[in-house]
Design an enzyme around this catalytic site. Sequence first.
Site, mmCIF file in Angstrom:
data_model
loop_
_atom_site.group_PDB
_atom_site.id
_atom_site.type_symbol
_atom_site.label_atom_id
_atom_site.label_comp_id
_atom_site.label_asym_id
_atom_site.label_seq_id
_atom_site.Cartn_x
_atom_site.Cartn_y
_atom_site.Cartn_z
ATOM 1 N N GLU A 1 3.231 -46.152 60.608
ATOM 2 C CA GLU A 1 2.521 -47.002 59.980
ATOM 3 C C GLU A 1 3.195 -48.134 59.578
ATOM 4 O O GLU A 1 2.560 -49.437 59.635
ATOM 5 C CB GLU A 1 1.795 -46.296 58.736
ATOM 6 C CG GLU A 1 0.727 -45.403 59.219
ATOM 7 C CD GLU A 1 1.272 -43.786 59.575
ATOM 8 O OE1 GLU A 1 2.515 -43.826 59.198
ATOM 9 O OE2 GLU A 1 0.788 -42.932 60.149
ATOM 10 N N HIS B 1 -6.860 -38.153 53.345
ATOM 11 C CA HIS B 1 -7.729 -38.340 54.368
ATOM 12 C C HIS B 1 -9.107 -38.884 53.445
ATOM 13 O O HIS B 1 -10.129 -38.758 54.255
ATOM 14 C CB HIS B 1 -8.088 -37.231 55.111
ATOM 15 C CG HIS B 1 -6.989 -36.583 56.150
ATOM 16 N ND1 HIS B 1 -5.813 -36.161 55.617
ATOM 17 C CD2 HIS B 1 -6.716 -36.678 57.166
ATOM 18 C CE1 HIS B 1 -5.013 -35.895 56.343
ATOM 19 N NE2 HIS B 1 -5.592 -36.422 57.557
#
Lengths: 342, 325
Positions: free
Chosen positions: B60, B129
């Site tokens: 990321e 999440h």
Amino acid sequence: MSLDLWSLYTLMLKSRLLEEAIARFWYDGLISGEMHLGTGEEAIIAGVVAHLRDGDAMALDHRGTSALLMRGVDPVLILRELLGYEDGLCGGRGGHMHLFSKEHLTASSGIVGAEGPTAVGFALSAQYLRPGAIATAFFGDGAMNQGMLMESINLASAWNLPVLFVCKDDGWAITTQSKQVTGGDLGERARGLGVPAVEVDGGDVSAVWEAAGRAIESARSGQGPTFLHARCVHFEGHFLGFQLIRMVRAPFREMPGITIPLTLSFLHSGGAALHERLEGLKAVLAAVLATLRDPRRDSANDPLRRARTTLQSDTARLEELEEQVEKELSNVLSTVLAGGPS
Amino acid sequence: MPKLNMVEAINLALREEMEKDDRIIILGEDVGREGGVFRVTDGLQAKFGEQRVVDTPLAETGIVGTAMGMALYGLRPVAEIQFDGFLYPCLDQITNHIGRIRNRSRGRFTCPLVIRVPYGGGIHAPEHHSESPEAILAHTPGIKVVIPSTPFEAKGLLVSSIRDPDPVIFLEPKRIYRAIREDVPEGDYTIPLGKARLVQEGKDVTAIAWGAMVREVLNAAEELKRDKIDLEVIDLRTISPMDVDAITTSVKKTGKAVIVHEAPRTCGLGAEIIALINEKAFLSLQAPIERVTGFDVPVPLLKSEHYYLPNPKRIVVAVKKVMSF
């Protein structure tokens, strides 16, 4: 310590049966969120974990169930954790990606690559507090492209720490093929950081056991880290319920749900142009055909089957063992379910 | 006019912008061949090729840092971070670099990039999440933070974000990805960044929300009608820069306000909005402002998620409390 394939097979079988039970719970809607199982990587976990002893630590990824089970954590606690019960391993707060056991010096993280720094911290502490103890980090090939994991391999090398980095390489980074997004060779990468790299067939539990044993012995005796690169196949893909895999396994059950709306939309007069719809249909067919060739559905890659083939020379003992493990697991399940939610 | 859900509306915005401007490059984990974990970029690699829709490693920090380099060189990257919790490793790139380029170069360099992030709870996913990190981002100077609340809004706001000369973090409430279908026109329309939307006029209490919480507030407003309470609903749309005028104008009219967000309470954006109201409309206030928020804990698992997330019931209680002060 000499190789005992019987006990390694027992560890793998227990793990497989436990994960099959987890899958059933998940399909029944008793466990929320996505589910990442370790089915297919049992030989790697068993081959490493069988060497661990008191004071050794484990840093696990989002597929931590089998490592914890093989390390000796009570499967009832694991299952009740996954079901979200208060008397689960982490009070029902962790879920399957965040399993911890203080007693076993084990921590997991759902963040890909986070196992590396944790294992380095474990190993540094072990050097001070319990010389001779080691730390293991379990992660996939996708994690190898995360900066923090590369940083931690360097740290382990620079500080000569007792770490075993275990790369469970299934060739996939979530749903992208690793080779498309990975430069160079993973073993070479570790060597470039001064860490010896060992390639091993991750489906062969004896080979993993031998290789892990040498690496762990070397770490215990102050020779520093090793990178164990073990290839494997995850039979469920990245997560449970992966549609293409489901479809190929049970075409008669799964196909109508896909083909009926597809056919209807194809026949529908509005919408995209006919050639575009035809392209869509072709894309789906191509995906199905690719899945039919997918190694993830070939049981020849199953580490349990491979170990079992060797053990079949003593069929009576094998059957007795399997019966016993199955009975044990069914006792676990009845305990888990009898308790009800807490 | 096609009725689209938010996933389709965002896909359409990307498709149309990429057709117009070949500097736009999408990059992220599984965005290409797979079409994205939520299928937002479905079909785009097939249409625009592997050079313009790029599958990245699980890295990321690298994705966002690369996007910055691309933006400075002259491209218009649209990066996807697969889940909200995976954005945290990128905070170094965002806070230390991306947000500071314009200021550091006295405007000689701008950093026109978009980071799209499926965001927030409500889909029974575990922590990492289901997170709502918008306050951390709003606290970071130099970046814009946009959160759409409907498919129509998502398309217009994303087009503006892509065309904006500055970095925009575009948080997509995954809970309403497929929950709402509405008319979304093809072709050009934009919604300006930094302007709130008056969703519903009312005279009694101002409710301020964004993203998936707008729908919860509207459901609460329906219930409150039965008690003859008339809720004015503001969808902030852009939380940084924030449309302070829209908030103060409304609060000066109603004299009462309730702020709803699913992020944890402490130092959440609600606290900032209360401070702004105190600064700009204190003498109009007839009651202390209420906050309906998540709690100061990591996002819980399924069984506690409905306790954690604000719902119409909790909003109704807060509004009635404000009304009865």
